[in-house]
Design a protein around this motif. Structure first.
Motif, PDB file in Angstrom:
ATOM      1  N   ARG A 285       0.829  -1.212   0.000  1.00 38.13           N
ATOM      2  CA  ARG A 285       0.000   0.000   0.000  1.00 38.13           C
ATOM      3  C   ARG A 285       0.858   1.253   0.000  1.00 38.13           C
ATOM      4  O   ARG A 285       0.566   2.223  -0.715  1.00 38.13           O
ATOM      5  CB  ARG A 285      -0.917  -0.003   1.217  1.00 38.13           C
ATOM      6  CG  ARG A 285      -2.025  -1.028   1.122  1.00 38.13           C
ATOM      7  CD  ARG A 285      -2.795  -1.136   2.411  1.00 38.13           C
ATOM      8  NE  ARG A 285      -3.898  -2.082   2.269  1.00 38.13           N
ATOM      9  CZ  ARG A 285      -4.355  -2.833   3.246  1.00 38.13           C
ATOM     10  NH1 ARG A 285      -3.853  -2.744   4.451  1.00 38.13           N
ATOM     11  NH2 ARG A 285      -5.355  -3.654   3.036  1.00 38.13           N
TER      12      ARG A 285
ATOM     13  N   GLY B 103       2.629   1.540  -3.478  1.00 38.04           N
ATOM     14  CA  GLY B 103       1.639   1.899  -4.487  1.00 38.04           C
ATOM     15  C   GLY B 103       1.207   3.349  -4.383  1.00 38.04           C
ATOM     16  O   GLY B 103       1.094   4.060  -5.391  1.00 38.04           O
ATOM     17  N   THR B 104       0.982   3.813  -3.159  1.00 41.20           N
ATOM     18  CA  THR B 104       0.593   5.204  -2.947  1.00 41.20           C
ATOM     19  C   THR B 104       1.712   6.151  -3.348  1.00 41.20           C
ATOM     20  O   THR B 104       1.463   7.177  -4.002  1.00 41.20           O
ATOM     21  CB  THR B 104       0.213   5.433  -1.473  1.00 41.20           C
ATOM     22  OG1 THR B 104      -0.845   4.521  -1.130  1.00 41.20           O
ATOM     23  CG2 THR B 104      -0.242   6.847  -1.232  1.00 41.20           C
TER      24      THR B 104
ATOM     25  N   ILE C  17       4.077   5.614  -5.521  1.00 42.14           N
ATOM     26  CA  ILE C  17       4.192   5.604  -6.984  1.00 42.14           C
ATOM     27  C   ILE C  17       3.123   6.501  -7.610  1.00 42.14           C
ATOM     28  O   ILE C  17       3.413   7.310  -8.496  1.00 42.14           O
ATOM     29  CB  ILE C  17       4.105   4.163  -7.536  1.00 42.14           C
ATOM     30  CG1 ILE C  17       5.379   3.393  -7.190  1.00 42.14           C
ATOM     31  CG2 ILE C  17       3.867   4.166  -9.048  1.00 42.14           C
ATOM     32  CD1 ILE C  17       5.308   1.910  -7.497  1.00 42.14           C
ATOM     33  N   ILE C  18       1.887   6.386  -7.130  1.00 43.23           N
ATOM     34  CA  ILE C  18       0.810   7.212  -7.676  1.00 43.23           C
ATOM     35  C   ILE C  18       1.085   8.694  -7.435  1.00 43.23           C
ATOM     36  O   ILE C  18       0.889   9.529  -8.312  1.00 43.23           O
ATOM     37  CB  ILE C  18      -0.551   6.804  -7.078  1.00 43.23           C
ATOM     38  CG1 ILE C  18      -0.997   5.466  -7.654  1.00 43.23           C
ATOM     39  CG2 ILE C  18      -1.609   7.874  -7.358  1.00 43.23           C
ATOM     40  CD1 ILE C  18      -2.250   4.905  -7.025  1.00 43.23           C
ATOM     41  N   LEU C  19       1.591   9.031  -6.243  1.00 46.84           N
ATOM     42  CA  LEU C  19       1.796  10.438  -5.897  1.00 46.84           C
ATOM     43  C   LEU C  19       3.006  11.060  -6.588  1.00 46.84           C
ATOM     44  O   LEU C  19       2.968  12.230  -6.959  1.00 46.84           O
ATOM     45  CB  LEU C  19       1.938  10.593  -4.393  1.00 46.84           C
ATOM     46  CG  LEU C  19       0.682  10.352  -3.562  1.00 46.84           C
ATOM     47  CD1 LEU C  19       1.000  10.434  -2.087  1.00 46.84           C
ATOM     48  CD2 LEU C  19      -0.406  11.343  -3.931  1.00 46.84           C
TER      49      LEU C  19
ATOM     50  N   GLN D 139       1.988  11.626 -12.610  1.00 46.80           N
ATOM     51  CA  GLN D 139       0.714  11.451 -13.297  1.00 46.80           C
ATOM     52  C   GLN D 139      -0.356  11.058 -12.278  1.00 46.80           C
ATOM     53  O   GLN D 139      -0.900   9.958 -12.323  1.00 46.80           O
ATOM     54  CB  GLN D 139       0.839  10.391 -14.394  1.00 46.80           C
ATOM     55  CG  GLN D 139       1.801  10.738 -15.486  1.00 46.80           C
ATOM     56  CD  GLN D 139       1.327  11.937 -16.286  1.00 46.80           C
ATOM     57  OE1 GLN D 139       0.129  12.137 -16.485  1.00 46.80           O
ATOM     58  NE2 GLN D 139       2.259  12.758 -16.728  1.00 46.80           N
ATOM     59  N   LEU D 140      -0.637  11.951 -11.351  1.00 42.40           N
ATOM     60  CA  LEU D 140      -1.590  11.667 -10.271  1.00 42.40           C
ATOM     61  C   LEU D 140      -2.946  11.236 -10.821  1.00 42.40           C
ATOM     62  O   LEU D 140      -3.512  10.242 -10.382  1.00 42.40           O
ATOM     63  CB  LEU D 140      -1.738  12.888  -9.364  1.00 42.40           C
ATOM     64  CG  LEU D 140      -2.712  12.743  -8.194  1.00 42.40           C
ATOM     65  CD1 LEU D 140      -2.184  11.715  -7.217  1.00 42.40           C
ATOM     66  CD2 LEU D 140      -2.921  14.069  -7.505  1.00 42.40           C
TER      67      LEU D 140
ATOM     68  N   GLY E 133      -2.776   7.742 -12.300  1.00 39.83           N
ATOM     69  CA  GLY E 133      -2.593   6.748 -11.252  1.00 39.83           C
ATOM     70  C   GLY E 133      -3.883   6.462 -10.501  1.00 39.83           C
ATOM     71  O   GLY E 133      -4.239   5.305 -10.250  1.00 39.83           O
ATOM     72  N   VAL E 134      -4.598   7.512 -10.150  1.00 43.49           N
ATOM     73  CA  VAL E 134      -5.877   7.344  -9.445  1.00 43.49           C
ATOM     74  C   VAL E 134      -6.888   6.689 -10.369  1.00 43.49           C
ATOM     75  O   VAL E 134      -7.654   5.803  -9.941  1.00 43.49           O
ATOM     76  CB  VAL E 134      -6.383   8.711  -8.916  1.00 43.49           C
ATOM     77  CG1 VAL E 134      -7.796   8.601  -8.380  1.00 43.49           C
ATOM     78  CG2 VAL E 134      -5.441   9.245  -7.845  1.00 43.49           C
TER      79      VAL E 134
ATOM     80  N   ALA F 115      -6.244   4.620 -12.842  1.00 42.66           N
ATOM     81  CA  ALA F 115      -5.866   3.203 -12.967  1.00 42.66           C
ATOM     82  C   ALA F 115      -6.296   2.420 -11.733  1.00 42.66           C
ATOM     83  O   ALA F 115      -6.770   1.284 -11.842  1.00 42.66           O
ATOM     84  CB  ALA F 115      -4.362   3.083 -13.185  1.00 42.66           C
ATOM     85  N   TYR F 116      -6.155   3.034 -10.545  1.00 43.67           N
ATOM     86  CA  TYR F 116      -6.569   2.362  -9.302  1.00 43.67           C
ATOM     87  C   TYR F 116      -8.072   2.080  -9.329  1.00 43.67           C
ATOM     88  O   TYR F 116      -8.514   0.981  -9.017  1.00 43.67           O
ATOM     89  CB  TYR F 116      -6.211   3.206  -8.081  1.00 43.67           C
ATOM     90  CG  TYR F 116      -6.557   2.513  -6.783  1.00 43.67           C
ATOM     91  CD1 TYR F 116      -5.640   1.677  -6.173  1.00 43.67           C
ATOM     92  CD2 TYR F 116      -7.797   2.667  -6.193  1.00 43.67           C
ATOM     93  CE1 TYR F 116      -5.949   1.009  -4.993  1.00 43.67           C
ATOM     94  CE2 TYR F 116      -8.119   2.010  -5.026  1.00 43.67           C
ATOM     95  CZ  TYR F 116      -7.195   1.190  -4.422  1.00 43.67           C
ATOM     96  OH  TYR F 116      -7.511   0.523  -3.272  1.00 43.67           O
TER      97      TYR F 116
END
Length: 86
Positions: A34, A37-38, A40-42, A46-47, A50-51, A53-54
């Motif tokens: 978690r 993953g968080t 990487i998204i942040l 490319q916020l 990433g969100v 894709a989640y």
């Protein structure tokens, strides 16, 4: 007869169970997956993607067959810190 592993959303969910499900599938620690993953998204830059894709993964990944809405807690179990009446 061989059993095949399947990827399911975790019953132990924070948001959608995606990262927890990935951790359970590979046998990794959920907190670490978690966190990674968080991050990487942040921090990939490319916020929005990433969100997005989640949430797409959250819709595509199936729930576990034993999933009960509200988590994996029994409704008649005492809340942590409470005492059971005898």
């Amino acid at each position: 007869m061989t059993m095949t592993k399947k990827l399911y959303k975790s019953n132990d969910r924070i948001i959608g169970g995606v990262f927890g499900g990935i951790a359970e599938y590979f046998g990794w620690d959920k907190t670490v997956v978690r966190l990674i993953g968080t991050l990487i998204i942040l921090f990939v830059g490319q916020l929005f993607l990433g969100v997005l894709a989640y949430f797409i993964a959250m819709e595509i990944m199936p729930n576990r067959p034993d999933y009960q809405k509200g988590g994996n807690h029994r409704s008649d179990a005492p809340i942590e810190g409470e005492f059971e009446e005898k």
